[in-house]
Design a protein around this motif. Structure first.
Motif, PDB file in Angstrom:
ATOM      1  N   PRO A   1       0.803  -1.222   0.000  1.00 37.30           N
ATOM      2  CA  PRO A   1       0.000   0.000   0.000  1.00 37.30           C
ATOM      3  C   PRO A   1       0.841   1.280   0.000  1.00 37.30           C
ATOM      4  CG  PRO A   1      -0.885  -1.579   1.584  1.00 37.30           C
ATOM      5  CD  PRO A   1       0.398  -2.163   1.076  1.00 37.30           C
TER       6      PRO A   1
ATOM      7  N   GLN B   1       2.112   1.853  -3.511  1.00 38.14           N
ATOM      8  CA  GLN B   1       1.024   2.335  -4.386  1.00 38.14           C
ATOM      9  C   GLN B   1       0.705   3.794  -4.120  1.00 38.14           C
ATOM     10  OE1 GLN B   1      -2.582   0.283  -4.895  1.00 38.14           O
ATOM     11  NE2 GLN B   1      -1.641  -1.642  -5.526  1.00 38.14           N
ATOM     12  N   GLU B   2       0.697   4.113  -2.860  1.00 35.46           N
ATOM     13  CA  GLU B   2       0.415   5.489  -2.446  1.00 35.46           C
ATOM     14  C   GLU B   2       1.431   6.448  -3.068  1.00 35.46           C
ATOM     15  OE1 GLU B   2      -1.975   6.312  -0.021  1.00 35.46           O
ATOM     16  OE2 GLU B   2      -1.456   8.449  -0.068  1.00 35.46           O
ATOM     17  N   LYS B   3       2.677   6.011  -3.055  1.00 38.10           N
ATOM     18  CA  LYS B   3       3.765   6.869  -3.528  1.00 38.10           C
ATOM     19  C   LYS B   3       3.832   6.934  -5.056  1.00 38.10           C
ATOM     20  CE  LYS B   3       8.758   7.392  -2.604  1.00 38.10           C
ATOM     21  NZ  LYS B   3       9.928   6.743  -1.945  1.00 38.10           N
ATOM     22  N   TYR B   4       3.650   5.790  -5.711  1.00 37.58           N
ATOM     23  CA  TYR B   4       3.930   5.751  -7.150  1.00 37.58           C
ATOM     24  C   TYR B   4       2.729   5.464  -8.055  1.00 37.58           C
ATOM     25  CZ  TYR B   4       8.914   6.119  -6.078  1.00 37.58           C
ATOM     26  OH  TYR B   4      10.140   6.559  -5.658  1.00 37.58           O
ATOM     27  N   THR B   5       1.603   5.066  -7.496  1.00 37.30           N
ATOM     28  CA  THR B   5       0.450   4.839  -8.368  1.00 37.30           C
ATOM     29  C   THR B   5      -0.619   5.914  -8.192  1.00 37.30           C
ATOM     30  OG1 THR B   5       0.822   2.452  -8.474  1.00 37.30           O
ATOM     31  CG2 THR B   5      -1.372   3.228  -9.023  1.00 37.30           C
ATOM     32  N   GLN B   6      -0.948   6.211  -6.933  1.00 37.42           N
ATOM     33  CA  GLN B   6      -1.977   7.239  -6.685  1.00 37.42           C
ATOM     34  C   GLN B   6      -1.753   8.513  -7.514  1.00 37.42           C
ATOM     35  OE1 GLN B   6      -4.819   7.064  -5.113  1.00 37.42           O
ATOM     36  NE2 GLN B   6      -4.482   4.943  -4.499  1.00 37.42           N
ATOM     37  N   PRO B   7      -0.538   9.053  -7.510  1.00 39.40           N
ATOM     38  CA  PRO B   7      -0.343  10.324  -8.219  1.00 39.40           C
ATOM     39  C   PRO B   7      -0.610  10.247  -9.724  1.00 39.40           C
ATOM     40  CG  PRO B   7       1.512   9.869  -6.764  1.00 39.40           C
ATOM     41  CD  PRO B   7       0.697   8.614  -6.820  1.00 39.40           C
TER      42      PRO B   7
ATOM     43  N   LEU C   1      -2.902   8.111 -11.145  1.00 42.21           N
ATOM     44  CA  LEU C   1      -4.254   7.628 -11.476  1.00 42.21           C
ATOM     45  C   LEU C   1      -5.091   8.660 -12.238  1.00 42.21           C
ATOM     46  CD1 LEU C   1      -5.397   5.393  -8.475  1.00 42.21           C
ATOM     47  CD2 LEU C   1      -4.760   4.700 -10.794  1.00 42.21           C
TER      48      LEU C   1
ATOM     49  N   GLN D   1      -6.757   7.745 -15.744  1.00 46.39           N
ATOM     50  CA  GLN D   1      -8.211   7.796 -15.969  1.00 46.39           C
ATOM     51  C   GLN D   1      -8.567   8.721 -17.135  1.00 46.39           C
ATOM     52  OE1 GLN D   1      -9.035   8.691 -11.931  1.00 46.39           O
ATOM     53  NE2 GLN D   1      -9.194   6.537 -11.327  1.00 46.39           N
TER      54      GLN D   1
ATOM     55  N   SER E   1       1.140  -1.893 -12.853  1.00 49.51           N
ATOM     56  CA  SER E   1       0.481  -1.126 -11.794  1.00 49.51           C
ATOM     57  C   SER E   1      -1.008  -1.001 -12.107  1.00 49.51           C
ATOM     58  CB  SER E   1       1.099   0.266 -11.704  1.00 49.51           C
ATOM     59  OG  SER E   1       0.506   1.116 -12.672  1.00 49.51           O
TER      60      SER E   1
ATOM     61  N   ALA F   1      -2.321   1.572 -12.818  1.00 49.46           N
ATOM     62  CA  ALA F   1      -2.414   2.629 -13.833  1.00 49.46           C
ATOM     63  C   ALA F   1      -1.897   2.138 -15.189  1.00 49.46           C
ATOM     64  CB  ALA F   1      -1.639   3.864 -13.387  1.00 49.46           C
TER      65      ALA F   1
END
Ligand code: DBV
Length: 248
Positions: free
Chosen positions: A115, A118-124, A126, A130, A151, A153
């Motif tokens: 998690p 993901q927070e560091k490298y996927t959330q930003p 997304l 999208q 990922s 993304a």
């Protein structure tokens, strides 16, 4: 100009604008390879060129560009960070074959299921994912065993129109590369020994998978022979193991 030349030109120019690039050695005989394929009227030339750079944080930035006419164009572009950073890989596989276009674009994670990662490298990324996915729908089946290397993304699409590749896919490629370089700017070296070991193992896992399952192996073998192909895969495209062995 061939379909993916613009992508390659953009990537190199943009990298030069934002980073200090040094040359990365390309083994002799692999910077440029040409073959004549097919017979009679169907005869054509297939040219594969290689491009490679490094920076203080990025171990290898490399591209393989295959140009074989309208129905055979490939740009495989991957960035491998140095092992002291937890950065994902930048991975682009832009493929045009007689059957159509196949586009894979991602920041491929070292630790997909963590998690914090993901927070560091996927959330930003997304929101970027999208926005582009609206125009580039999911491409359908892909090998299940490849899943851990992508990922959430992962932009995976099979455009039916070449104009979509030239516009939407190009825009997505630019946005992903920009976001990737933002990550690179912020990356700090990892010092924890255990974490460093985990990074190395994750890089090797990724590398071994890609070298072993390279979907271009069949194509390259047909064009250039098995010896050239295996050396290209292990000695240039996915060279980490060889490089680690060299330094001991
Ligand atoms: N793919 C590469 C390299 C290529 C290349 C180095 C230089 O890794 C080209 C060339 N990819 C290439 C070609 C095909 C694909 C397909 C020629 C078509 C193969 C064919 O149909 O004959 C993402 N690339 C694919 C596929 C995927 C990817 C999922 C479909 C493969 C299939 O359906 O079996 N990118 C690719 C991938 C990973 C990645 C597998 C794994 C981590 O990052």
């Amino acid at each position: 100009m061939t379909l993916y030349q613009k992508f390659l030109d953009h990537a190199i120019a943009y990298l030069k604008e934002r980073l200090t690039l040094t040359a990365y050695p390309i083994p002799e005989g692999f910077d440029r390879k040409q073959a004549t394929v097919g017979k009679g009227k169907k005869q054509s030339e297939v040219l594969t060129t290689s491009h490679a750079f490094a920076t203080s944080k990025l171990r290898q930035i490399r591209a393989a560009h295959v140009q074989g006419g309208k129905a055979l164009q490939v740009l495989n572009f991957v960035i491998f960070p140095h092992l002291k950073y937890d950065l994902p890989f930048f991975g682009a596989d832009l493929v045009t074959l007689p059957g159509g276009h196949l586009i894979a674009l991602d920041m491929q994670p070292l630790f997909r299921d963590e998690p914090a990662y993901q927070e560091k490298y996927t959330q930003p990324i997304l929101p970027i994912f999208q926005a582009h996915q609206l125009h580039l729908p999911w491409g359908g089946d892909f090998p299940a065993e490849a899943q851990p290397f992508f990922s959430p993304a992962f932009l995976w699409t099979r455009p039916t129109e070449t104009s979509v590749v030239e516009t939407r896919v190009f825009a997505a490629f630019r946005d992903y590369l920009q976001a990737y370089l933002d990550f690179v700017d912020r990356a700090e070296p990892v010092t924890d020994e255990q974490h460093l070991e985990e990074i190395k193992q994750a890089q090797l896992r990724y590398l071994r998978y890609r070298a072993e399952k390279d979907p271009a192996r069949g194509m390259f073998t047909r064009f250039y022979g098995i010896e050239w192909t295996e050396e290209y895969i292990h000695g240039f495209l996915f060279d980490l193991e060889k490089k680690l062995a060299e330094v001991g």
